[in-house]
Design a protein around this motif. Structure first.
Motif, PDB file in Angstrom:
ATOM      1  N   LEU A 198       0.817  -1.210   0.000  1.00 31.17           N
ATOM      2  CA  LEU A 198       0.000   0.000   0.000  1.00 31.17           C
ATOM      3  C   LEU A 198       0.856   1.267   0.000  1.00 31.17           C
ATOM      4  O   LEU A 198       0.562   2.226  -0.721  1.00 31.17           O
ATOM      5  CB  LEU A 198      -0.918   0.005   1.223  1.00 31.17           C
ATOM      6  N   ARG A 199       1.915   1.282   0.804  1.00 27.46           N
ATOM      7  CA  ARG A 199       2.765   2.481   0.899  1.00 27.46           C
ATOM      8  C   ARG A 199       3.403   2.794  -0.448  1.00 27.46           C
ATOM      9  O   ARG A 199       3.402   3.939  -0.914  1.00 27.46           O
ATOM     10  CB  ARG A 199       3.838   2.266   1.953  1.00 27.46           C
ATOM     11  N   LYS A 200       3.935   1.748  -1.076  1.00 23.94           N
ATOM     12  CA  LYS A 200       4.554   1.970  -2.386  1.00 23.94           C
ATOM     13  C   LYS A 200       3.515   2.389  -3.417  1.00 23.94           C
ATOM     14  O   LYS A 200       3.770   3.186  -4.311  1.00 23.94           O
ATOM     15  CB  LYS A 200       5.276   0.704  -2.848  1.00 23.94           C
ATOM     16  N   TYR A 201       2.305   1.828  -3.266  1.00 26.89           N
ATOM     17  CA  TYR A 201       1.245   2.167  -4.219  1.00 26.89           C
ATOM     18  C   TYR A 201       0.873   3.643  -4.096  1.00 26.89           C
ATOM     19  O   TYR A 201       0.688   4.332  -5.113  1.00 26.89           O
ATOM     20  CB  TYR A 201       0.022   1.284  -3.956  1.00 26.89           C
ATOM     21  N   LEU A 202       0.770   4.118  -2.812  1.00 29.64           N
ATOM     22  CA  LEU A 202       0.408   5.530  -2.605  1.00 29.64           C
ATOM     23  C   LEU A 202       1.494   6.447  -3.166  1.00 29.64           C
ATOM     24  O   LEU A 202       1.193   7.478  -3.783  1.00 29.64           O
ATOM     25  CB  LEU A 202       0.207   5.796  -1.112  1.00 29.64           C
ATOM     26  N   LEU A 203       2.762   6.081  -2.916  1.00 28.12           N
ATOM     27  CA  LEU A 203       3.855   6.892  -3.462  1.00 28.12           C
ATOM     28  C   LEU A 203       3.816   6.902  -4.988  1.00 28.12           C
ATOM     29  O   LEU A 203       4.038   7.928  -5.634  1.00 28.12           O
ATOM     30  CB  LEU A 203       5.208   6.350  -2.969  1.00 28.12           C
ATOM     31  N   TYR A 204       3.530   5.719  -5.534  1.00 23.03           N
ATOM     32  CA  TYR A 204       3.460   5.638  -7.004  1.00 23.03           C
ATOM     33  C   TYR A 204       2.304   6.491  -7.532  1.00 23.03           C
ATOM     34  O   TYR A 204       2.436   7.201  -8.542  1.00 23.03           O
ATOM     35  CB  TYR A 204       3.270   4.186  -7.433  1.00 23.03           C
ATOM     36  N   ALA A 205       1.148   6.429  -6.832  1.00 18.32           N
ATOM     37  CA  ALA A 205      -0.032   7.188  -7.269  1.00 18.32           C
ATOM     38  C   ALA A 205       0.257   8.695  -7.235  1.00 18.32           C
ATOM     39  O   ALA A 205      -0.118   9.438  -8.149  1.00 18.32           O
ATOM     40  CB  ALA A 205      -1.226   6.849  -6.382  1.00 18.32           C
ATOM     41  N   LEU A 206       0.924   9.118  -6.136  1.00 22.00           N
ATOM     42  CA  LEU A 206       1.290  10.536  -6.057  1.00 22.00           C
ATOM     43  C   LEU A 206       2.243  10.927  -7.179  1.00 22.00           C
ATOM     44  O   LEU A 206       2.135  12.012  -7.773  1.00 22.00           O
ATOM     45  CB  LEU A 206       1.934  10.833  -4.695  1.00 22.00           C
ATOM     46  N   GLY A 207       3.183  10.048  -7.463  1.00 21.98           N
ATOM     47  CA  GLY A 207       4.114  10.328  -8.553  1.00 21.98           C
ATOM     48  C   GLY A 207       3.405  10.421  -9.890  1.00 21.98           C
ATOM     49  O   GLY A 207       3.721  11.274 -10.734  1.00 21.98           O
ATOM     50  N   GLU A 208       2.427   9.536 -10.086  1.00 21.86           N
ATOM     51  CA  GLU A 208       1.677   9.567 -11.342  1.00 21.86           C
ATOM     52  C   GLU A 208       0.871  10.851 -11.472  1.00 21.86           C
ATOM     53  O   GLU A 208       0.798  11.450 -12.544  1.00 21.86           O
ATOM     54  CB  GLU A 208       0.759   8.345 -11.398  1.00 21.86           C
ATOM     55  N   ILE A 209       0.257  11.267 -10.335  1.00 22.61           N
ATOM     56  CA  ILE A 209      -0.505  12.521 -10.337  1.00 22.61           C
ATOM     57  C   ILE A 209       0.417  13.699 -10.644  1.00 22.61           C
ATOM     58  O   ILE A 209       0.083  14.603 -11.407  1.00 22.61           O
ATOM     59  CB  ILE A 209      -1.205  12.727  -8.978  1.00 22.61           C
ATOM     60  N   PHE A 210       1.624  13.644 -10.029  1.00 24.36           N
ATOM     61  CA  PHE A 210       2.600  14.710 -10.261  1.00 24.36           C
ATOM     62  C   PHE A 210       2.971  14.789 -11.741  1.00 24.36           C
ATOM     63  O   PHE A 210       3.054  15.868 -12.326  1.00 24.36           O
ATOM     64  CB  PHE A 210       3.836  14.439  -9.401  1.00 24.36           C
ATOM     65  N   LEU A 211       3.191  13.620 -12.355  1.00 28.83           N
ATOM     66  CA  LEU A 211       3.549  13.596 -13.775  1.00 28.83           C
ATOM     67  C   LEU A 211       2.412  14.145 -14.639  1.00 28.83           C
ATOM     68  O   LEU A 211       2.642  14.863 -15.615  1.00 28.83           O
ATOM     69  CB  LEU A 211       3.888  12.166 -14.213  1.00 28.83           C
ATOM     70  N   VAL A 212       1.161  13.806 -14.266  1.00 25.81           N
ATOM     71  CA  VAL A 212       0.008  14.309 -15.023  1.00 25.81           C
ATOM     72  C   VAL A 212      -0.081  15.826 -14.915  1.00 25.81           C
ATOM     73  O   VAL A 212      -0.299  16.533 -15.915  1.00 25.81           O
ATOM     74  CB  VAL A 212      -1.297  13.661 -14.518  1.00 25.81           C
ATOM     75  N   VAL A 213       0.119  16.346 -13.668  1.00 25.88           N
ATOM     76  CA  VAL A 213       0.070  17.795 -13.454  1.00 25.88           C
ATOM     77  C   VAL A 213       1.160  18.500 -14.252  1.00 25.88           C
ATOM     78  O   VAL A 213       0.919  19.531 -14.905  1.00 25.88           O
ATOM     79  CB  VAL A 213       0.194  18.123 -11.951  1.00 25.88           C
ATOM     80  N   ILE A 214       2.371  17.923 -14.184  1.00 22.78           N
ATOM     81  CA  ILE A 214       3.487  18.495 -14.955  1.00 22.78           C
ATOM     82  C   ILE A 214       3.165  18.514 -16.439  1.00 22.78           C
ATOM     83  O   ILE A 214       3.421  19.490 -17.161  1.00 22.78           O
ATOM     84  CB  ILE A 214       4.790  17.717 -14.693  1.00 22.78           C
ATOM     85  N   GLY A 215       2.578  17.435 -16.911  1.00 22.88           N
ATOM     86  CA  GLY A 215       2.206  17.359 -18.322  1.00 22.88           C
ATOM     87  C   GLY A 215       1.190  18.411 -18.702  1.00 22.88           C
ATOM     88  O   GLY A 215       1.293  19.046 -19.766  1.00 22.88           O
ATOM     89  N   ILE A 216       0.204  18.606 -17.803  1.00 22.42           N
ATOM     90  CA  ILE A 216      -0.820  19.632 -18.066  1.00 22.42           C
ATOM     91  C   ILE A 216      -0.194  21.027 -18.082  1.00 22.42           C
ATOM     92  O   ILE A 216      -0.494  21.845 -18.953  1.00 22.42           O
ATOM     93  CB  ILE A 216      -1.944  19.548 -17.011  1.00 22.42           C
ATOM     94  N   ILE A 238       2.917  21.817 -18.702  1.00 17.74           N
ATOM     95  CA  ILE A 238       3.742  21.978 -19.908  1.00 17.74           C
ATOM     96  C   ILE A 238       2.854  22.274 -21.120  1.00 17.74           C
ATOM     97  O   ILE A 238       3.160  23.141 -21.955  1.00 17.74           O
ATOM     98  CB  ILE A 238       4.595  20.719 -20.149  1.00 17.74           C
ATOM     99  N   ALA A 239       1.731  21.548 -21.205  1.00 19.77           N
ATOM    100  CA  ALA A 239       0.804  21.767 -22.326  1.00 19.77           C
ATOM    101  C   ALA A 239       0.243  23.183 -22.299  1.00 19.77           C
ATOM    102  O   ALA A 239       0.141  23.844 -23.342  1.00 19.77           O
ATOM    103  CB  ALA A 239      -0.322  20.743 -22.274  1.00 19.77           C
ATOM    104  N   LEU A 240      -0.131  23.654 -21.088  1.00 20.39           N
ATOM    105  CA  LEU A 240      -0.651  25.017 -20.951  1.00 20.39           C
ATOM    106  C   LEU A 240       0.408  26.043 -21.322  1.00 20.39           C
ATOM    107  O   LEU A 240       0.119  27.050 -21.970  1.00 20.39           O
ATOM    108  CB  LEU A 240      -1.141  25.255 -19.517  1.00 20.39           C
ATOM    109  N   GLN A 241       1.653  25.752 -20.862  1.00 17.15           N
ATOM    110  CA  GLN A 241       2.749  26.673 -21.167  1.00 17.15           C
ATOM    111  C   GLN A 241       2.988  26.757 -22.670  1.00 17.15           C
ATOM    112  O   GLN A 241       3.191  27.843 -23.225  1.00 17.15           O
ATOM    113  CB  GLN A 241       4.023  26.219 -20.454  1.00 17.15           C
ATOM    114  N   LEU A 242       2.965  25.603 -23.317  1.00 12.06           N
ATOM    115  CA  LEU A 242       3.142  25.586 -24.770  1.00 12.06           C
ATOM    116  C   LEU A 242       2.001  26.318 -25.479  1.00 12.06           C
ATOM    117  O   LEU A 242       2.221  27.051 -26.455  1.00 12.06           O
ATOM    118  CB  LEU A 242       3.222  24.142 -25.275  1.00 12.06           C
TER     119      LEU A 242
END
Length: 258
Positions: free
Chosen positions: A18-36, A38-42
């Motif tokens: 569970l702990r690793k899953y939560l960390l992974y989920a947060l990382g995935e959310i972070f990557l999605v936010v970064i992607g958004i 970057i897209a907005l910036q572009l």
């Protein structure tokens, strides 16, 4: 890629990490936010690039219009200066007891005093910009203010010209229609017309108080016209200088087209 991330999530849940899953989920959310982001910036960068291209075109159109008005205003100014000088010369003769001016010289001076050149600078691009959202494309606040001042100056010049035109139509033209053979002016223009049989002694006109008053009206209107045209010329030059300083690429492109 989505199947790959989904497989990792399922594996972590299956292994009860569970702990690793939560960390992974947060990382995935972070990557999605970064992607958004970057897209907005572009997208913002692309919109800004388009706006700056539009801005350069708007400023270029205004600069070209100002350049045309500069030459036009200088030509009209020269005509009004001739008119003012002619009225002044004739007024000097009205104060003399003995006239030395010849009839032919009088007629040649009269044609300059009689001229009434209109002043109609081009303002299509200026009004289009000031009357629409295009004004918001101009990032220079100083240029926005100067353009607004120039539009006001043109309107004030047009108003003054209407007053001078009224004087010309209601006072000057009727006087000459009654007291001076307009055929003489046509001959001075170089037009092929027979001379008038109605003779008017120029010495009688110069001795007339009414003629002197008409010259005074011509002089006063001409001086006012010189003031408003000079004001417009100064504004045109200051705006051109501002554009040349803040938009050098626009100026070089305009020069290249000419």
């Amino acid at each position: 890629m989505i199947k790959f991330f989904r497989r990792i999530r399922q594996q972590l849940l299956h292994e009860n990490k569970l702990r690793k899953y939560l960390l992974y989920a947060l990382g995935e959310i972070f990557l999605v936010v970064i992607g958004i982001l970057i897209a907005l910036q572009l997208n913002n960068w692309n919109e800004s690039r388009i706006d700056r291209k539009k801005e350069r075109q708007v400023v270029q159109n205004i600069y070209t219009e100002l350049d045309q008005n500069l030459e036009y205003s200088q030509n009209i100014l020269a005509e009004i200066e001739k008119r003012t000088l002619s009225a002044t010369t004739l007024m000097e003769h009205t104060s003399r007891e003995v006239q030395t001016i010849t009839a032919s010289t009088f007629d040649s001076i009269m044609i300059q005093a009689f001229l009434f050149p209109p002043y109609t600078p081009i303002k299509a691009d200026l009004e289009r910009v000031l009357g629409s959202e295009q004004i918001d494309l101009i990032t220079s606040t100083e240029l926005q203010y100067r353009l607004s001042d120039y539009k006001t100056s043109i309107d004030e010049a047009a108003l003054y010209y209407r007053y001078a035109e009224d004087d010309f139509k209601l006072l000057i033209l009727p006087y000459f229609m009654k007291n001076y053979p307009l055929k003489t002016l046509l001959l001075e223009y170089g037009l092929k017309v027979p001379p008038s049989r109605h003779k008017t002694l120029h010495t009688d006109l110069l001795a007339s108080r009414e003629f002197e008053n008409i010259l005074s009206v011509i002089f006063a209107d001409s001086v006012g016209q010189l003031q408003v045209i000079n004001a417009n010329l100064n504004l045109i030059q200051s705006i051109k200088d501002l554009i040349e300083n803040q938009y050098p690429s626009v100026v070089s492109r305009t020069d290249g087209q000419s």
